[in-house]
Enzyme design. Structure first.
Site, PDB file in Angstrom:
ATOM      1  CB  CYS A   1      -2.040   0.265   8.549  1.00 49.73           C
ATOM      2  SG  CYS A   1      -1.075   1.513   8.434  1.00 49.73           S
TER       3      CYS A   1
ATOM      4  CD  GLU B   1      -6.759  -3.593   7.830  1.00 50.38           C
ATOM      5  OE1 GLU B   1      -6.353  -4.598   7.726  1.00 50.38           O
ATOM      6  OE2 GLU B   1      -5.918  -2.744   8.284  1.00 50.38           O
TER       7      GLU B   1
ATOM      8  CE  LYS C   1       8.095 -11.108   1.045  1.00 49.02           C
ATOM      9  NZ  LYS C   1       7.244 -10.398   0.037  1.00 49.02           N
TER      10      LYS C   1
ATOM     11  CD  GLU D   1       3.624 -11.717  -2.275  1.00 49.88           C
ATOM     12  OE1 GLU D   1       3.687 -10.688  -1.924  1.00 49.88           O
ATOM     13  OE2 GLU D   1       3.318 -12.702  -1.947  1.00 49.88           O
TER      14      GLU D   1
ATOM     15  CD  GLU E   1       4.379   0.076  12.794  1.00 55.15           C
ATOM     16  OE1 GLU E   1       3.143   0.325  13.103  1.00 55.15           O
ATOM     17  OE2 GLU E   1       5.305   0.661  13.236  1.00 55.15           O
ATOM     18  CG  LEU E   2       0.775  -6.308  12.883  1.00 51.86           C
ATOM     19  CD1 LEU E   2       0.142  -7.187  13.936  1.00 51.86           C
ATOM     20  CD2 LEU E   2       1.190  -7.130  11.374  1.00 51.86           C
TER      21      LEU E   2
ATOM     22  CG  ASN F   1      -0.326  -0.179   2.458  1.00 52.04           C
ATOM     23  OD1 ASN F   1       0.456  -0.707   2.530  1.00 52.04           O
ATOM     24  ND2 ASN F   1      -1.205   0.039   3.599  1.00 52.04           N
TER      25      ASN F   1
HETATM   26  P1  NAI Z   1       0.015  -9.827   3.632  1.00 48.81           P
HETATM   27  O1  NAI Z   1       0.089  -9.337   5.165  1.00 48.81           O
HETATM   28  O2  NAI Z   1      -0.131 -10.890   3.540  1.00 48.81           O
HETATM   29  O3  NAI Z   1       1.450  -9.007   3.203  1.00 48.81           O
HETATM   30  C1  NAI Z   1       2.193  -8.177   3.467  1.00 48.81           C
HETATM   31  C2  NAI Z   1       3.713  -8.780   3.245  1.00 48.81           C
HETATM   32  O4  NAI Z   1       3.796  -9.929   3.850  1.00 48.81           O
HETATM   33  C3  NAI Z   1       3.996  -8.912   1.745  1.00 48.81           C
HETATM   34  O5  NAI Z   1       5.275  -8.526   1.387  1.00 48.81           O
HETATM   35  C4  NAI Z   1       4.023 -10.370   1.607  1.00 48.81           C
HETATM   36  O6  NAI Z   1       4.443 -11.224   0.611  1.00 48.81           O
HETATM   37  C5  NAI Z   1       4.307 -10.949   3.056  1.00 48.81           C
HETATM   38  N1  NAI Z   1       3.776 -12.200   3.540  1.00 48.81           N
HETATM   39  C6  NAI Z   1       2.903 -12.942   2.957  1.00 48.81           C
HETATM   40  N2  NAI Z   1       2.530 -14.213   3.817  1.00 48.81           N
HETATM   41  C7  NAI Z   1       3.853 -14.264   4.258  1.00 48.81           C
HETATM   42  C8  NAI Z   1       4.389 -15.251   4.889  1.00 48.81           C
HETATM   43  N3  NAI Z   1       3.770 -16.574   5.369  1.00 48.81           N
HETATM   44  N4  NAI Z   1       5.574 -15.255   5.576  1.00 48.81           N
HETATM   45  C9  NAI Z   1       6.275 -14.149   5.524  1.00 48.81           C
HETATM   46  N5  NAI Z   1       5.708 -13.235   4.702  1.00 48.81           N
HETATM   47  C10 NAI Z   1       4.585 -13.166   4.203  1.00 48.81           C
HETATM   48  O7  NAI Z   1      -1.077  -8.846   3.110  1.00 48.81           O
HETATM   49  P2  NAI Z   1      -1.849  -8.901   1.763  1.00 48.81           P
HETATM   50  O8  NAI Z   1      -2.186 -10.358   1.719  1.00 48.81           O
HETATM   51  O9  NAI Z   1      -1.351  -8.342   0.516  1.00 48.81           O
HETATM   52  O10 NAI Z   1      -3.292  -8.277   2.480  1.00 48.81           O
HETATM   53  C11 NAI Z   1      -4.451  -8.794   3.050  1.00 48.81           C
HETATM   54  C12 NAI Z   1      -5.108  -7.728   3.809  1.00 48.81           C
HETATM   55  O11 NAI Z   1      -4.075  -7.216   4.987  1.00 48.81           O
HETATM   56  C13 NAI Z   1      -5.510  -6.571   3.431  1.00 48.81           C
HETATM   57  O12 NAI Z   1      -6.696  -6.682   2.963  1.00 48.81           O
HETATM   58  C14 NAI Z   1      -5.535  -5.588   4.246  1.00 48.81           C
HETATM   59  O13 NAI Z   1      -6.539  -5.600   5.029  1.00 48.81           O
HETATM   60  C15 NAI Z   1      -4.254  -6.011   5.233  1.00 48.81           C
HETATM   61  N6  NAI Z   1      -3.054  -5.245   4.733  1.00 48.81           N
HETATM   62  C16 NAI Z   1      -2.793  -4.275   5.778  1.00 48.81           C
HETATM   63  C17 NAI Z   1      -1.452  -3.484   5.709  1.00 48.81           C
HETATM   64  C18 NAI Z   1      -1.256  -2.481   6.510  1.00 48.81           C
HETATM   65  O14 NAI Z   1      -0.400  -1.653   6.453  1.00 48.81           O
HETATM   66  N7  NAI Z   1      -1.176  -2.616   7.928  1.00 48.81           N
HETATM   67  C19 NAI Z   1      -0.820  -3.481   4.338  1.00 48.81           C
HETATM   68  C20 NAI Z   1      -1.264  -4.602   3.406  1.00 48.81           C
HETATM   69  C21 NAI Z   1      -2.452  -5.274   3.713  1.00 48.81           C
END
Ligand code: NAI
Ligand code: MG
Length: 421
Positions: free
Chosen positions: A222, A319, A112, A115, A188-189, A89
């Site tokens: 977030c 969210e 990292k 994607e 940071e979630l 984001n």
């Molecule tokens: P995600 O949390 O899965 O992805 C964030 C990062 O984590 C990416 O670099 C991804 O490649 C990595 N990742 C994914 N699975 C992993 C694993 N098993 N081990 C280590 N790293 C891993 O978020 P995603 O799937 O892109 O989005 C899902 C939801 O997450 C969104 O709909 C949104 O609600 C939330 N989100 C929150 C963010 C924030 O700024 N707090 C940012 C992005 C998504």
């Protein structure tokens, strides 16, 4: 030391020199408006790097007094290899938030990217190299989460992990770190941040601010103000004006001037957001604006507003990460504090009032990492950011980020012939 500062300061200059290319890349990759990447994000990254460039030669330990004839030094050393996993984001800003303090403290980094958005980090990494960063100090991996991200989280040679993303994935990486070498983890979630409009608020200003707090970056923040709590006395006027503002929002090609909202990041998020919209309608919230895709091509969504949202509805609890505003009605300060805090998240909150006592009461009672009073989404390199509860662990930015990237070592030496001192 001086060289560490110089590299980060030169890097900030190079970011400014290449601002147009970087902003275009970021818009191309993530669909953010060019006005946003050019006007806000790229300048913030340069400012951020200068801030940490300024810290690089000011990080030092202490000499502490101890009982007995001992000289005690506390050394602050680099932690070693920092693993960093960032989301899609804010690819460039998250790069800056993580890499700046790690390099200022003298660490090596494996970062990292998400994607969906690999480009800007690769480009600016080449600028860091040009700024004089030695080979091998920063390593950018454009990898998948469950493979590259998981490998980084569980690697025995990684000494610290910093993650930004969903709460679910945050739990996974914390567990991987625990099962491997117990590396410290900062997270940071997600969030479900309240934006609270009191009865004395200037409704026009509150509407505009609440609108931006939610719709900024296509709602993919977030800290999005995703529960708009409005006092019953101004509620009807607020809903009508929030509706009008959402209908005015300009959606379209993010490269075009005047466009406020581009597409969502990908098809998965696009579908997920539309499912939340359906769930809002099904659960009885009043749809007052939007509610569907915008146009027939691409991942564009109409700016959507729900009124009469109740706490137990899914759209008030989870969210959504999209352009969907949920408006809830309240009557007293006590009530809104209780309801605002009744979520597993605790990232941020907005408070809109002219009454100092109400602002102070709310600012202290809300269990969140950031409270914006009569403003929202104000970020500065020096200001700590992070979450209470399930919105995260630890703080980034400011002096607080330095602690994440330093080890603390006590060196104890006897003072000989101290008897006569
Ligand atoms: P995600 O949390 O899965 O992805 C964030 C990062 O984590 C990416 O670099 C991804 O490649 C990595 N990742 C994914 N699975 C992993 C694993 N098993 N081990 C280590 N790293 C891993 O978020 P995603 O799937 O892109 O989005 C899902 C939801 O997450 C969104 O709909 C949104 O609600 C939330 N989100 C929150 C963010 C924030 O700024 N707090 C940012 C992005 C998504
Ligand atoms: Mg995921």
């Amino acid at each position: 030391m001086q060289e560490r500062c110089r590299v980060l300061l030169r890097f900030a200059d190079l970011i400014e020199q290449h601002a147009d290319e970087i902003a275009a890349l970021e818009t191309w990759d993530g669909g953010k408006t060019l006005e946003q990447t050019t006007g806000t994000e790229v300048p913030m990254v340069a400012r951020y790097m200068r801030y940490y460039g300024g810290w690089a030669d000011k990080i030092h330990g202490l000499v502490v007094p101890a009982d007995g004839p001992h000289h005690v030094q506390v050394l602050h050393e680099p932690i070693g290899v920092a693993g960093q996993i960032i989301p899609w984001n804010f690819p460039l800003l998250m790069f800056a938030w993580k890499v700046g303090p790690a390099l200022a403290c003298g660490n090596a980094v494996v970062l990292k990217t998400a994607e969906q958005t690999p480009l800007s980090a690769l480009f600016v990494a080449s600028l860091l190299h040009e700024a004089g960063l030695p080979d091998g100090v920063l390593n950018v991996v454009s990898g998948f989460g469950p493979t590259a991200g998981a490998a980084l989280s569980s690697h025995m040679g990684v000494d610290k992990l910093a993650f930004t993303g969903s709460t679910g994935t945050g739990k996974i990486v914390l567990e991987l770190a625990a099962r491997s070498n117990l590396k410290p983890v900062t997270l940071e979630l997600g969030g479900k941040s309240p934006f609270i409009v009191m009865d004395d608020a200037d409704v026009d200003q509150a509407v505009e601010l609440a609108h931006r707090a939610l719709f900024f970056n296509q709602g993919q923040c977030c800290c999005a103000g995703s529960r708009t709590f409005v006092h019953e006395r101004v509620y009807d006027e607020f809903v009508e004006k929030a509706r009008a503002r959402a209908l005015q929002r300009v959606v379209g090609d993010p490269f075009r001037t005047g466009v406020e909202q581009g597409p969502q990041i990908d098809g998965e998020q696009f579908k997920k957001i539309l499912q939340y919209v359906k769930s809002g309608v099904d659960s009885g919230a009043t749809l007052v604006a939007g509610g569907d895709r915008a146009g027939s091509r691409g991942f564009y969504i109409q700016p959507t507003v729900f009124a009469d949202v109740e706490d137990e509805m899914k759209i008030a609890q989870e969210e959504i990460f999209g352009p969907v505003q949920s408006i809830l009605k309240f009557s007293t300060v006590e009530e809104v504090v209780r309801r605002a805090n009744a979520t597993p998240y605790g990232l941020a909150a907005g408070v809109f009032t002219q009454r100092l006592d109400a602002a102070n009461t709310l600012a202290r009672a809300l269990r969140v990492g950031t409270v914006w009073v009569n403003t929202y989404d104000v970020f500065d390199a020096a200001v700590p950011f992070g979450g209470y509860k399930m919105s995260g662990v630890g703080r980034e930015k400011g002096v607080y980020s330095l602690r994440n990237y330093l080890q603390t070592k006590a060196v104890v030496t006897p003072i000989k012939d101290a008897a006569w001192l």
